[in-house]
Design a protein around this motif. Structure first.
Motif, PDB file in Angstrom:
ATOM      1  N   PHE A 121      29.794  42.186  60.666  1.00  0.00           N
ATOM      2  CA  PHE A 121      28.700  42.602  59.789  1.00  0.00           C
ATOM      3  C   PHE A 121      28.660  41.685  58.571  1.00  0.00           C
ATOM      4  N   GLY A 122      27.497  41.123  58.290  1.00  0.00           N
ATOM      5  CA  GLY A 122      27.261  40.406  57.050  1.00  0.00           C
ATOM      6  C   GLY A 122      26.220  41.155  56.233  1.00  0.00           C
ATOM      7  N   ALA A 123      26.044  40.753  54.976  1.00  0.00           N
ATOM      8  CA  ALA A 123      25.038  41.373  54.114  1.00  0.00           C
ATOM      9  C   ALA A 123      24.206  40.272  53.472  1.00  0.00           C
ATOM     10  N   ASP A 124      22.881  40.412  53.555  1.00  0.00           N
ATOM     11  CA  ASP A 124      22.005  39.337  53.083  1.00  0.00           C
ATOM     12  C   ASP A 124      22.135  39.081  51.590  1.00  0.00           C
ATOM     13  N   GLY A 125      22.581  40.095  50.826  1.00  0.00           N
ATOM     14  CA  GLY A 125      22.710  39.926  49.381  1.00  0.00           C
ATOM     15  C   GLY A 125      24.145  39.794  48.911  1.00  0.00           C
ATOM     16  N   ASP A 126      25.044  39.413  49.803  1.00  0.00           N
ATOM     17  CA  ASP A 126      26.469  39.317  49.467  1.00  0.00           C
ATOM     18  C   ASP A 126      26.714  38.080  48.605  1.00  0.00           C
ATOM     19  N   THR A 127      27.167  38.293  47.375  1.00  0.00           N
ATOM     20  CA  THR A 127      27.470  37.171  46.479  1.00  0.00           C
ATOM     21  C   THR A 127      28.975  36.953  46.330  1.00  0.00           C
ATOM     22  N   ILE A 128      29.779  37.780  46.998  1.00  0.00           N
ATOM     23  CA  ILE A 128      31.244  37.659  46.934  1.00  0.00           C
ATOM     24  C   ILE A 128      31.771  36.929  48.163  1.00  0.00           C
TER      25      ILE A 128
ATOM     26  N   ALA B 161      27.480  52.530  60.909  1.00  0.00           N
ATOM     27  CA  ALA B 161      28.069  53.534  61.793  1.00  0.00           C
ATOM     28  C   ALA B 161      27.504  53.428  63.202  1.00  0.00           C
ATOM     29  N   LYS B 162      26.203  53.322  63.325  1.00  0.00           N
ATOM     30  CA  LYS B 162      25.525  53.296  64.632  1.00  0.00           C
ATOM     31  C   LYS B 162      26.047  52.184  65.515  1.00  0.00           C
ATOM     32  N   TYR B 163      26.115  50.972  64.970  1.00  0.00           N
ATOM     33  CA  TYR B 163      26.530  49.835  65.794  1.00  0.00           C
ATOM     34  C   TYR B 163      28.050  49.735  65.924  1.00  0.00           C
ATOM     35  N   SER B 164      28.783  50.250  64.944  1.00  0.00           N
ATOM     36  CA  SER B 164      30.244  50.315  65.088  1.00  0.00           C
ATOM     37  C   SER B 164      30.621  51.281  66.198  1.00  0.00           C
ATOM     38  N   ILE B 165      29.991  52.454  66.210  1.00  0.00           N
ATOM     39  CA  ILE B 165      30.250  53.428  67.273  1.00  0.00           C
ATOM     40  C   ILE B 165      29.931  52.824  68.633  1.00  0.00           C
ATOM     41  N   SER B 166      28.778  52.179  68.738  1.00  0.00           N
ATOM     42  CA  SER B 166      28.373  51.583  70.018  1.00  0.00           C
ATOM     43  C   SER B 166      29.355  50.512  70.471  1.00  0.00           C
ATOM     44  N   TRP B 167      29.811  49.681  69.530  1.00  0.00           N
ATOM     45  CA  TRP B 167      30.750  48.599  69.862  1.00  0.00           C
ATOM     46  C   TRP B 167      32.111  49.165  70.285  1.00  0.00           C
ATOM     47  N   LEU B 168      32.612  50.121  69.524  1.00  0.00           N
ATOM     48  CA  LEU B 168      33.910  50.716  69.851  1.00  0.00           C
ATOM     49  C   LEU B 168      33.857  51.455  71.182  1.00  0.00           C
ATOM     50  N   LYS B 169      32.781  52.200  71.419  1.00  0.00           N
ATOM     51  CA  LYS B 169      32.633  52.910  72.688  1.00  0.00           C
ATOM     52  C   LYS B 169      32.542  51.926  73.848  1.00  0.00           C
ATOM     53  N   ARG B 170      31.766  50.891  73.646  1.00  0.00           N
ATOM     54  CA  ARG B 170      31.539  49.921  74.738  1.00  0.00           C
ATOM     55  C   ARG B 170      32.810  49.171  75.100  1.00  0.00           C
ATOM     56  N   PHE B 171      33.616  48.808  74.113  1.00  0.00           N
ATOM     57  CA  PHE B 171      34.753  47.934  74.402  1.00  0.00           C
ATOM     58  C   PHE B 171      36.117  48.629  74.355  1.00  0.00           C
ATOM     59  N   ILE B 172      36.302  49.646  73.535  1.00  0.00           N
ATOM     60  CA  ILE B 172      37.569  50.383  73.577  1.00  0.00           C
ATOM     61  C   ILE B 172      37.555  51.361  74.744  1.00  0.00           C
ATOM     62  N   ASP B 173      36.432  52.046  74.933  1.00  0.00           N
ATOM     63  CA  ASP B 173      36.330  53.034  76.012  1.00  0.00           C
ATOM     64  C   ASP B 173      35.691  52.474  77.284  1.00  0.00           C
ATOM     65  N   ASN B 174      35.250  51.225  77.239  1.00  0.00           N
ATOM     66  CA  ASN B 174      34.564  50.629  78.396  1.00  0.00           C
ATOM     67  C   ASN B 174      33.395  51.510  78.852  1.00  0.00           C
ATOM     68  N   ASP B 175      32.739  52.138  77.885  1.00  0.00           N
ATOM     69  CA  ASP B 175      31.680  53.105  78.179  1.00  0.00           C
ATOM     70  C   ASP B 175      30.329  52.399  78.169  1.00  0.00           C
ATOM     71  N   THR B 176      29.846  52.053  79.358  1.00  0.00           N
ATOM     72  CA  THR B 176      28.598  51.282  79.461  1.00  0.00           C
ATOM     73  C   THR B 176      27.369  52.116  79.122  1.00  0.00           C
ATOM     74  N   ARG B 177      27.530  53.416  78.903  1.00  0.00           N
ATOM     75  CA  ARG B 177      26.404  54.226  78.435  1.00  0.00           C
ATOM     76  C   ARG B 177      25.912  53.756  77.068  1.00  0.00           C
ATOM     77  N   TYR B 178      26.770  53.034  76.332  1.00  0.00           N
ATOM     78  CA  TYR B 178      26.409  52.566  74.992  1.00  0.00           C
ATOM     79  C   TYR B 178      25.839  51.147  74.999  1.00  0.00           C
ATOM     80  N   GLU B 179      25.819  50.525  76.153  1.00  0.00           N
ATOM     81  CA  GLU B 179      25.276  49.165  76.261  1.00  0.00           C
ATOM     82  C   GLU B 179      23.813  49.119  75.806  1.00  0.00           C
ATOM     83  N   GLN B 180      23.088  50.204  76.026  1.00  0.00           N
ATOM     84  CA  GLN B 180      21.662  50.251  75.693  1.00  0.00           C
ATOM     85  C   GLN B 180      21.389  50.009  74.212  1.00  0.00           C
ATOM     86  N   PHE B 181      22.362  50.274  73.346  1.00  0.00           N
ATOM     87  CA  PHE B 181      22.157  50.100  71.914  1.00  0.00           C
ATOM     88  C   PHE B 181      22.516  48.681  71.452  1.00  0.00           C
ATOM     89  N   LEU B 182      23.157  47.915  72.347  1.00  0.00           N
ATOM     90  CA  LEU B 182      23.600  46.558  72.008  1.00  0.00           C
ATOM     91  C   LEU B 182      22.823  45.488  72.775  1.00  0.00           C
TER      92      LEU B 182
END
Length: 298
Positions: free
Chosen positions: A208-215, A256-277
Motif C-alpha cells: 500500500f502506498g499513499a498519494d500524499g505521503d511526504t515521509i 481492510a478490504k484488500y488486506s482481508i482479500s489478500w490474506l484470505k487468498r494467499f494464507i488460506d488459499n481461498d479462491t472465493r476472494y480472487e474476485q476482489f483482486l
C-alpha cells in the motif's frame, strides 16, 4: 423393432431417465463435496463486497495481552483471535507499528482481521526507534512465539502465516518475507526502507502506498519496492487516493478490504476472494492506482 405397448415403452424410458437423473445428481453432489474438500483452509461464509468492507466479520473475537517480560526478541503485544474453535485452526498474521509507534497504532486491524477468521498479533517492538531490519526479525520472533508458546497456539496453523507493518514496520515486513520465504503473505503499509530492491522475496506481497505521503513517498519507497519484486511473484501495488503516510494507523475500509482479500487468498488459499483482486481494481475515490498480476499463480 421395439416390443411391448407404447405405454410400457414410455414407462421404461421414464424409469431410465429417472435413474440417469439420480446418477447425475449424485455425481454433482459428490463433485461439490470434493471441491469443498480441495481447500480445507476455507473459513467463514462466501464473501461479498459488503462482508469484506464491514467493520466486523462473521467471527466473534477474543483477545489476550502478552507482556514484554514474557517474551524474547520483541516487545510483547496483543493477540486477537476467533472465539470459537468449531472451525479448527486459523492462519495468523503479525503486525508491526512504524517508527516511534506502538501496537496501539495498529490496534484497529486486530479485531477487524480476526473477525474474518485469522489470529492476529499486533506487536510492540523492543524500542520505538527500531529500524526495519530489526522490526523484520521481531515480526518473525512474534510468529514463533505465537505458534510455539502462546496461550492460543492450538488455534494457529503454523504453516499459514503472514506479516504486515506500517512505515518502518512495513519495511520490516519485507525484511521478514525475505528472511522467511515460507511466509504465505506480506502486506507493507506505506513502507519505509533504505533498501529499495527486493528480488529475493518469494512471498505474495501487497504493498500500500499513499498519494500524499511526504515521509515515505511512493516514488522513493512503495513504487520501487513493488517494481523490484520478481515479476513472476503474486504481487500488487495499491496507491491510496487522498491519503497520507499516517492513513494506515486509523480505521480504513480500503486497507481492510484488500488486506482481508489478500490474506484470505494467499494464507488460506481461498479462491472465493480472487474476485476482489482480479480483474485489477480500477481507480476510484479511494484508489489512485492499482497494479498487479492476474490471474494469480499460487
Amino acid at each position: 423393432m421395439p416390443t411391448g405397448s407404447p405405454h410400457r415403452r414410455l414407462a421404461r424410458f421414464a424409469g431410465l431417465a429417472t435413474a440417469i437423473a439420480a446418477v447425475v445428481g449424485l455425481t454433482t453432489l459428490n463433485g461439490a463435496g470434493a471441491q469443498a474438500a480441495d481447500n480445507p483452509y476455507e473459513r467463514g461464509p462466501a464473501p461479498t463486497t459488503s462482508s469484506i468492507e464491514a467493520a466486523r466479520g462473521p467471527y466473534a473475537v477474543s483477545q489476550t495481552s502478552v507482556s514484554s517480560l514474557a517474551v524474547t526478541g520483541f516487545g510483547g503485544g496483543t493477540i486477537y483471535y476467533p472465539t470459537s474453535t468449531a472451525d479448527g485452526t486459523f492462519g495468523a498474521v503479525a503486525i508491526s507499528p512504524g517508527y516511534t509507534g506502538t501496537q496501539s497504532t495498529m490496534a484497529w486491524l486486530g479485531p477487524r482481521l480476526a473477525s474474518q477468521g485469522f489470529v492476529v498479533f499486533t506487536i510492540d517492538t523492543n524500542t520505538t526507534l527500531d529500524q526495519p531490519d530489526s522490526r523484520g526479525r521481531q515480526l518473525l520472533a512474534a510468529l514463533d512465539y505465537l505458534t510455539e508458546r502462546s496461550s492460543v497456539r492450538g488455534r494457529v496453523d503454523s504453516t499459514r502465516l503472514g506479516v504486515m507493518g506500517h512505515s518502518m514496520g512495513g519495511g520490516g515486513s519485507l525484511e521478514a518475507a525475505k528472511s522467511r520465504p515460507s511466509l504465505q503473505a506480506a502486506i507493507p503499509l506505506t513502507p519505509w526502507n533504505t533498501d529499495k530492491t527486493w528480488p529475493e522475496v518469494r512471498t505474495p506481497t501487497l504493498i500500500f502506498g499513499a498519494d500524499g505521503d511526504t515521509i515515505a513517498s511512493v516514488t522513493s519507497h512503495a513504487e520501487p519496492f513493488y517494481s523490484s519484486l520478481p515479476s513472476s511473484l503474486d504481487r500488487a501495488y495499491l496507491e491510496l487516493n487522498g491519503a497520507s503516510h499516517l492513513t494506515p494507523i486509523s480505521s480504513d475500509t480500503t486497507i481492510a478490504k484488500y488486506s482481508i482479500s489478500w490474506l484470505k487468498r494467499f494464507i488460506d488459499n481461498d479462491t472465493r476472494y480472487e474476485q476482489f483482486l482480479c480483474p485489477l481494481p480500477r481507480p476510484s475515490t479511494t484508489i489512485e492506482e492499482y497494479r498487479g498480476n492476474c490471474p494469480h499463480t499460487s
